[in-house]
Write a protein that holds these residues in place. Structure first.
Motif, PDB file in Angstrom:
ATOM      1  N   GLY A  54      81.360  62.918  18.428  1.00 12.81           N
ATOM      2  CA  GLY A  54      83.099  62.418  17.503  1.00 12.81           C
ATOM      3  C   GLY A  54      83.115  63.546  16.137  1.00 12.81           C
ATOM      4  N   GLU A  55      84.687  63.571  15.973  1.00 10.21           N
ATOM      5  CA  GLU A  55      84.666  64.173  14.341  1.00 10.21           C
ATOM      6  C   GLU A  55      83.961  64.471  13.457  1.00 10.21           C
ATOM      7  OE1 GLU A  55      89.135  63.825  13.616  1.00 10.21           O
ATOM      8  OE2 GLU A  55      89.831  64.255  16.110  1.00 10.21           O
ATOM      9  N   GLU A  56      83.441  63.479  13.278  1.00 10.96           N
ATOM     10  CA  GLU A  56      82.686  63.268  12.202  1.00 10.96           C
ATOM     11  C   GLU A  56      81.321  64.304  11.342  1.00 10.96           C
ATOM     12  OE1 GLU A  56      81.495  60.381  14.847  1.00 10.96           O
ATOM     13  OE2 GLU A  56      83.515  60.826  14.120  1.00 10.96           O
ATOM     14  N   THR A  57      80.828  64.002  13.650  1.00 14.35           N
ATOM     15  CA  THR A  57      79.722  65.300  13.952  1.00 14.35           C
ATOM     16  C   THR A  57      80.255  66.959  13.977  1.00 14.35           C
ATOM     17  OG1 THR A  57      80.096  64.856  16.499  1.00 14.35           O
ATOM     18  CG2 THR A  57      78.943  63.784  15.380  1.00 14.35           C
ATOM     19  N   GLN A  58      81.734  67.532  13.580  1.00 11.46           N
ATOM     20  CA  GLN A  58      81.879  68.684  14.122  1.00 11.46           C
ATOM     21  C   GLN A  58      82.164  69.581  12.705  1.00 11.46           C
ATOM     22  OE1 GLN A  58      85.219  68.809  16.750  1.00 11.46           O
ATOM     23  NE2 GLN A  58      84.009  67.857  18.190  1.00 11.46           N
ATOM     24  N   GLY A  59      81.848  69.091  11.334  1.00  7.46           N
ATOM     25  CA  GLY A  59      82.089  69.009  10.363  1.00  7.46           C
ATOM     26  C   GLY A  59      80.988  70.220   9.237  1.00  7.46           C
ATOM     27  N   ALA A  60      80.371  68.969   8.749  1.00  3.22           N
ATOM     28  CA  ALA A  60      78.983  70.063   8.179  1.00  3.22           C
ATOM     29  C   ALA A  60      77.902  70.153   8.749  1.00  3.22           C
ATOM     30  CB  ALA A  60      78.845  68.753   6.547  1.00  3.22           C
ATOM     31  N   PRO A  61      77.488  69.042   9.309  1.00  2.00           N
ATOM     32  CA  PRO A  61      76.595  68.946  10.365  1.00  2.00           C
ATOM     33  C   PRO A  61      76.792  70.653  11.075  1.00  2.00           C
ATOM     34  CG  PRO A  61      76.758  66.947  10.527  1.00  2.00           C
ATOM     35  CD  PRO A  61      78.070  67.308   9.157  1.00  2.00           C
ATOM     36  N   LEU A  62      77.985  70.819  11.900  1.00  2.00           N
ATOM     37  CA  LEU A  62      78.314  71.706  12.837  1.00  2.00           C
ATOM     38  C   LEU A  62      78.102  72.860  12.292  1.00  2.00           C
ATOM     39  CD1 LEU A  62      78.532  72.797  16.114  1.00  2.00           C
ATOM     40  CD2 LEU A  62      80.948  71.995  14.890  1.00  2.00           C
ATOM     41  N   ALA A  63      78.476  72.620  10.731  1.00  2.00           N
ATOM     42  CA  ALA A  63      78.830  73.977  10.096  1.00  2.00           C
ATOM     43  C   ALA A  63      77.710  74.547   9.820  1.00  2.00           C
ATOM     44  CB  ALA A  63      80.050  73.606   9.321  1.00  2.00           C
ATOM     45  N   ALA A  64      76.651  74.144   9.339  1.00  2.00           N
ATOM     46  CA  ALA A  64      75.029  73.961   8.765  1.00  2.00           C
ATOM     47  C   ALA A  64      74.935  74.552  10.320  1.00  2.00           C
ATOM     48  CB  ALA A  64      74.692  72.526   8.617  1.00  2.00           C
TER      49      ALA A  64
END
Length: 413
Positions: A54-64
């Protein structure tokens, strides 16, 4: 050109030695940032199993995760081998997690660049090992990705076979580029070492010429005066005293010159002049002193000047004096005559020096075998001039040097 100048220009420093450390640090972090941003963009827009929750997994976790994958590139310049191993491990892990190569291509590109860096900065064997490991991992990741999607049909499709060949060619090109850079560096180091050896050799020859020219004349005069004094010490005490006085004066001058040269050679800063022993300039202006000391040794020197006299470049002036000094010294020591003539002719484009004697033999032992004539020839060659020395048809010996001069009105310096 100055006689101590090296024949080869030293090569420029490598880029790593000419760039400040802060600039390399900024460049490294810039590369990390660029790779992290590219990874985030490709992985967020892909269809791999890690980023489709989902889009929520493409924020901070993906950036990290992308920052963690790109951060090892910070140390790529200093430790390219370990960094390449980490990057290849990241590619293998991404393949195991079913990420497509289209999502991780920035890491694949970084791996290829690291191959070039290792090849350029490390041993040849290390470059070959890095290229082989990179090629094996990247090709495996690509083939697994293609097989996972559509089986062997996709792997063996002509278009994807071309893609496979392109990956291999990219790694090969990176290795070849690194090899070229390494070979250029090796050539530059060899050129620098050759220039250093040549400069040392030229300086040794210059010191040898200076010592020979300085000592040979003084020792020659001392030897002649000592022999004359020994022969007349009983019958003509006054002449013996004159000879001893000349020996004392000449030996003091020679010793002073040696001390000044040793002072200059011992100085840590070549541009500084030792306050205790200022080194006087030696040029054609000192010919009168040379004529006087040679006359004391029993050889009359006639000096004739032709043309309009003008200031000479330092190298020409010094070399001209040394050529006259060595030629006159050879007359005193070897010619067996009591007279010689020196002609100095100022021409618009050159300075002509001729020293002629009417002795019975050559003015140097065995003609060309003496260090004096060899040194004169070297001095003239360093100034791009012409030099001849040899017996005269009617008897005696002749030395001629032609030294190029700048055009009249040009600064002599």
């Amino acid at each position: 050109m100055p006689e101590h100048a090296p024949y080869l220009h030293p090569p420029t420093l490598p880029l790593a030695q000419r760039t400040p450390q802060a600039a390399w640090t900024a460049l490294a972090w810039g590369a990390v940032t660029a790779v992290a941003l590219l990874l985030y963009a490709t992985m967020a827009g892909g269809t791999g199993t890690v980023v489709v929750v989902g889009e929520e997994t493409q924020g901070a976790p993906l950036a990290a995760m992308t920052v963690a994958m790109a951060t090892p590139l910070r140390w790529a310049w200093r430790r390219p081998g370990p960094v390449l191993a980490v990057v290849l491990a990241e590619v293998a892990t991404a393949t195991a997690l079913a990420l497509r190569t289209a999502q991780t291509w920035p890491v694949l590109l970084a791996a290829g660049l690291l191959v070039g860096l290792i090849t350029a900065t490390r041993a040849r064997r290390a470059g070959l090992a890095a290229a082989a490991a990179c090629l094996a991992v990247l090709e495996t990741a690509l083939q697994v990705d293609l097989f996972r999607e559509s089986g062997w049909g996709r792997v063996l499709a002509p278009g994807f076979l071309g893609l496979t060949a392109s990956v291999a060619l990219a790694v090969l090109f990176s290795w070849l580029a690194g090899t070229s850079v390494r070979q250029r560096g090796e050539y530059a180091r060899a050129l620098h070492a050759q220039a250093a050896v040549q400069a040392v050799t030229a300086e040794r020859l210059r010191i040898a010429r200076e010592l020979h020219d300085m000592v040979a004349h003084g020792i020659g005069v001392i030897a002649i005066q000592a022999g004359a004094g020994r022969r007349v010490i009983d019958s003509e005490p006054e002449r013996a005293r004159t000879a001893l006085a000349s020996i004392e004066t000449t030996s003091r001058e020679t010793l002073g010159g040696l001390r000044r040269m040793l002072d200059l050679l011992r100085q840590a800063e070549p541009d500084r002049t030792h306050s205790g022993h200022p080194a006087p300039f030696t040029g054609l202006a000192d010919l009168d002193r040379l004529v006087a000391s040679t006359t004391d040794a029993g050889v009359e020197v006639e000096v004739r000047r032709h043309g309009k006299q003008r200031p000479l470049p330092t190298a020409v002036d010094r070399s001209a004096f040394r050529i006259v000094q060595e030629s006159v010294t050879n007359v005193v020591r070897h010619a067996g005559t009591r007279h010689c003539s020196v002609s100095i002719e100022y021409r618009p484009a050159e300075l002509r020096i001729t020293v002629v004697d009417d002795g019975q033999g050559p003015s140097a032992p065995a003609g060309e075998s003496g260090y004096g004539i060899r040194g004169m020839r070297e001095r003239v060659a360093l100034l791009d001039g012409r030099f001849t020395a040899g017996p005269r048809p009617g008897g005696g010996f002749r030395v001629a040097a032609f030294l190029p001069l700048p055009a009249e009105g040009t600064d002599a310096r």
